[in-house]
Design an enzyme around this catalytic site. Structure first.
Site, mmCIF file in Angstrom:
data_model
loop_
_atom_site.group_PDB
_atom_site.id
_atom_site.type_symbol
_atom_site.label_atom_id
_atom_site.label_comp_id
_atom_site.label_asym_id
_atom_site.label_seq_id
_atom_site.Cartn_x
_atom_site.Cartn_y
_atom_site.Cartn_z
ATOM 1 N N GLN A 1 -10.522 -47.749 33.913
ATOM 2 C CA GLN A 1 -9.331 -48.579 34.179
ATOM 3 C C GLN A 1 -8.570 -48.107 35.408
ATOM 4 O O GLN A 1 -8.279 -48.861 36.320
ATOM 5 C CB GLN A 1 -8.339 -48.462 33.025
ATOM 6 C CG GLN A 1 -8.725 -48.972 31.702
ATOM 7 C CD GLN A 1 -7.454 -49.130 30.875
ATOM 8 O OE1 GLN A 1 -6.743 -50.102 31.038
ATOM 9 N NE2 GLN A 1 -7.170 -48.175 30.018
ATOM 10 N N LEU A 2 -8.234 -46.831 35.412
ATOM 11 C CA LEU A 2 -7.378 -46.305 36.483
ATOM 12 C C LEU A 2 -8.186 -45.982 37.737
ATOM 13 O O LEU A 2 -7.768 -46.297 38.849
ATOM 14 C CB LEU A 2 -6.643 -45.051 35.969
ATOM 15 C CG LEU A 2 -5.643 -44.433 36.923
ATOM 16 C CD1 LEU A 2 -4.560 -45.426 37.334
ATOM 17 C CD2 LEU A 2 -5.000 -43.198 36.291
ATOM 18 N N TYR B 1 -12.982 -38.300 28.730
ATOM 19 C CA TYR B 1 -13.415 -38.826 27.428
ATOM 20 C C TYR B 1 -12.136 -39.375 26.796
ATOM 21 O O TYR B 1 -11.229 -38.616 26.458
ATOM 22 C CB TYR B 1 -14.008 -37.691 26.578
ATOM 23 C CG TYR B 1 -14.518 -38.158 25.242
ATOM 24 C CD1 TYR B 1 -15.879 -38.267 24.990
ATOM 25 C CD2 TYR B 1 -13.637 -38.506 24.220
ATOM 26 C CE1 TYR B 1 -16.350 -38.714 23.764
ATOM 27 C CE2 TYR B 1 -14.099 -38.960 22.992
ATOM 28 C CZ TYR B 1 -15.451 -39.058 22.768
ATOM 29 O OH TYR B 1 -15.912 -39.504 21.556
ATOM 30 N N TYR C 1 -8.645 -35.259 21.162
ATOM 31 C CA TYR C 1 -8.467 -35.803 22.519
ATOM 32 C C TYR C 1 -7.289 -35.109 23.218
ATOM 33 O O TYR C 1 -7.439 -34.593 24.333
ATOM 34 C CB TYR C 1 -8.242 -37.320 22.435
ATOM 35 C CG TYR C 1 -7.722 -37.931 23.723
ATOM 36 C CD1 TYR C 1 -8.549 -38.086 24.832
ATOM 37 C CD2 TYR C 1 -6.394 -38.366 23.828
ATOM 38 C CE1 TYR C 1 -8.066 -38.645 26.018
ATOM 39 C CE2 TYR C 1 -5.906 -38.917 25.003
ATOM 40 C CZ TYR C 1 -6.748 -39.051 26.090
ATOM 41 O OH TYR C 1 -6.252 -39.594 27.259
HETATM 42 N N1 LIG Z 1 -6.096 -45.159 28.477
HETATM 43 C C1 LIG Z 1 -4.904 -44.690 28.200
HETATM 44 O O1 LIG Z 1 -4.111 -45.306 27.474
HETATM 45 C C2 LIG Z 1 -4.456 -43.379 28.804
HETATM 46 C C3 LIG Z 1 -3.184 -42.883 28.437
HETATM 47 C C4 LIG Z 1 -2.758 -41.690 29.011
HETATM 48 C C5 LIG Z 1 -3.548 -41.016 29.912
HETATM 49 N N2 LIG Z 1 -4.772 -41.506 30.212
HETATM 50 C C6 LIG Z 1 -5.606 -40.713 31.139
HETATM 51 O O2 LIG Z 1 -5.798 -41.497 32.308
HETATM 52 C C7 LIG Z 1 -7.073 -41.172 32.883
HETATM 53 C C8 LIG Z 1 -7.839 -42.451 33.136
HETATM 54 O O3 LIG Z 1 -8.036 -43.094 31.893
HETATM 55 P P1 LIG Z 1 -8.525 -44.602 31.786
HETATM 56 O O4 LIG Z 1 -7.570 -45.327 30.921
HETATM 57 O O5 LIG Z 1 -8.861 -45.124 33.139
HETATM 58 O O6 LIG Z 1 -9.843 -44.351 30.943
HETATM 59 P P2 LIG Z 1 -11.244 -45.100 30.947
HETATM 60 O O7 LIG Z 1 -11.076 -46.524 31.333
HETATM 61 O O8 LIG Z 1 -11.881 -44.748 29.664
HETATM 62 O O9 LIG Z 1 -11.996 -44.377 32.145
HETATM 63 C C9 LIG Z 1 -12.507 -43.075 32.018
HETATM 64 C C10 LIG Z 1 -13.695 -42.947 32.935
HETATM 65 O O10 LIG Z 1 -14.284 -41.658 32.683
HETATM 66 C C11 LIG Z 1 -15.667 -41.831 32.694
HETATM 67 N N3 LIG Z 1 -16.382 -40.875 31.884
HETATM 68 C C12 LIG Z 1 -16.347 -40.699 30.541
HETATM 69 N N4 LIG Z 1 -17.247 -39.778 30.175
HETATM 70 C C13 LIG Z 1 -17.881 -39.377 31.314
HETATM 71 C C14 LIG Z 1 -18.922 -38.470 31.578
HETATM 72 N N5 LIG Z 1 -19.527 -37.788 30.609
HETATM 73 N N6 LIG Z 1 -19.304 -38.290 32.877
HETATM 74 C C15 LIG Z 1 -18.714 -38.972 33.868
HETATM 75 N N7 LIG Z 1 -17.733 -39.868 33.674
HETATM 76 C C16 LIG Z 1 -17.320 -40.069 32.401
HETATM 77 C C17 LIG Z 1 -15.913 -43.218 32.125
HETATM 78 O O11 LIG Z 1 -17.187 -43.650 32.549
HETATM 79 P P3 LIG Z 1 -17.884 -44.955 31.937
HETATM 80 O O12 LIG Z 1 -17.150 -46.105 32.604
HETATM 81 O O13 LIG Z 1 -19.291 -44.826 32.361
HETATM 82 O O14 LIG Z 1 -17.674 -44.886 30.458
HETATM 83 C C18 LIG Z 1 -14.764 -44.003 32.698
HETATM 84 O O15 LIG Z 1 -15.119 -44.607 33.916
HETATM 85 C C19 LIG Z 1 -7.733 -40.198 31.918
HETATM 86 O O16 LIG Z 1 -7.503 -38.887 32.369
HETATM 87 C C20 LIG Z 1 -6.988 -40.424 30.618
HETATM 88 O O17 LIG Z 1 -7.000 -39.252 29.813
HETATM 89 C C21 LIG Z 1 -5.241 -42.678 29.698
#
Ligand SMILES: NC(=O)c1ccc[n+]([C@@H]2O[C@H](COP(=O)([O-])OP(=O)(O)OC[C@H]3O[C@@H](n4cnc5c(N)ncnc54)[C@H](OP(=O)(O)O)[C@@H]3O)[C@@H](O)[C@H]2O)c1
Length: 291
Positions: free
Chosen positions: A11-12, A61, A125
């Site tokens: 997403q980000l 993750y 997590y």
């Molecule tokens: N989502 C939320 O509500 C939220 C809230 C607070 C903070 N955050 C933080 O914001 C950041 C971005 O989150 P997001 O919402 O963009 O999450 P997301 O959409 O789940 O994106 C995470 C990315 O990490 C990749 N990833 C996961 N496992 C991996 C692996 N083994 N090797 C390489 N890449 C891997 C995923 O790849 P694939 O596309 O191939 O699965 C995905 O592209 C993270 O640090 C998260 O902890 C998120």
């Protein structure tokens, strides 16, 4: 300036990548296929190879409930590979911005969490992200840690898209009303991250949109906006329920609003309210039939 974005299909990560490409920056997005974060031993070398001025680590993750059963994998990705990214960057003297989460807090506070409040994650997590932050800072004390929350946007899966899918199918919805946070739009998070990089920041920063909401408030707003925009919506009523009514494998904080006092001083414009961000994102969704 050369920028490397990890998690570039997320997403980000995708939002940041597109924003940098649109502004003509030299940017590389890497995905799971390029660098597998479940294999931390390979990560530092692969990161260092690019010699980017800034690395923005969005790979994580993020499956909060599944992490309770996939603990080892969550720690490999969120702690060990985050550390390896920092090691890779430190090898050639680059800069790192690492993204983290409100879930490092236990939610027992009744006022917004500042950057200095004590972490006490409730689940795997949150614990893996908290240990990831600490590992990054130990290797690279100059790193930026950007904590955000309740992320949604056009790319990837999120609560807004789930609610829209359910709204197209169901007349009634039941949504948790006793977890309070701030829905945050990827475009606003991405532009804040780029601002921090341009200002050559260091240290921990919180950023979310402005305001507070429960998941029930968020869902209600999504349905109201969907109706307003003429998106497919059968939902006539939304019922507030408690976390006890909707048990999940991972415990979640009841209150995880992040204070933006520190970052406000760095921003040129006021932070957008979450509801305004939601309207803008949903207008984008309407323009793009395939969501
Ligand atoms: N989502 C939320 O509500 C939220 C809230 C607070 C903070 N955050 C933080 O914001 C950041 C971005 O989150 P997001 O919402 O963009 O999450 P997301 O959409 O789940 O994106 C995470 C990315 O990490 C990749 N990833 C996961 N496992 C991996 C692996 N083994 N090797 C390489 N890449 C891997 C995923 O790849 P694939 O596309 O191939 O699965 C995905 O592209 C993270 O640090 C998260 O902890 C998120």
């Amino acid at each position: 300036m050369k920028v490397l974005v990890t998690g570039a299909n997320g997403q980000l990560g995708k939002e940041i990548l597109l924003m940098l490409q649109a502004s003509g920056e030299d940017v590389i997005g890497v995905t799971r296929d390029d660098i597998d974060f479940s294999k931390p031993d390979e990560v530092a070398k692969k990161i260092a190879k690019h010699k980017a001025d800034w690395v923005i680590n969005c790979a994580a993750y993020t499956q909060v409930d599944k992490a309770e059963e996939e603990k080892e994998l969550a720690f490999l990705v969120n702690r060990d590979s985050a550390k390896a990214v920092a090691e890779g960057v430190s090898k050639y003297g680059g800069r790192l911005l690492h993204v983290s989460t409100d879930f490092i807090f236990d939610g027992t506070q009744s006022h917004p969490y500042s950057e200095n409040n004590i972490a006490n994650p409730l689940g795997v997590y949150g614990q893996s992200k908290w240990e990831g932050e600490q590992a990054v800072c130990a290797v690279l004390p100059s790193a930026v840690i950007l904590r955000t929350a309740w992320v949604y946007g056009m790319h990837g899966n999120n609560f807004v898209k789930t609610m829209l899918r359910l709204a197209a199918e169901r007349e009634e919805l039941r949504v948790v009303d006793d977890q309070i946070g701030t829905p945050s739009w990827t475009k606003d998070i991405a532009s804040t991250i780029l601002m921090l990089i341009k200002k050559n920041a260091s240290g921990i920063y919180n950023f979310t949109n402005e305001g507070v909401a429960s998941w029930y408030d968020f869902a209600t707003a999504i349905i109201e906006e969907a109706t307003q925009l003429g998106l497919p919506c059968k939902t006539k009523s939304i019922h507030p329920i408690t976390s006890e009514d909707y048990p999940t494998p991972a415990k979640r904080p009841h209150f995880s609003v992040l204070s933006k006092k520190k970052i406000r001083n760095m921003l040129d414009e006021p932070v957008r309210n979450w509801r305004e961000g939601l309207v803008m994102m949903m207008k984008e969704i309407k323009e793009c039939a395939d969501f």
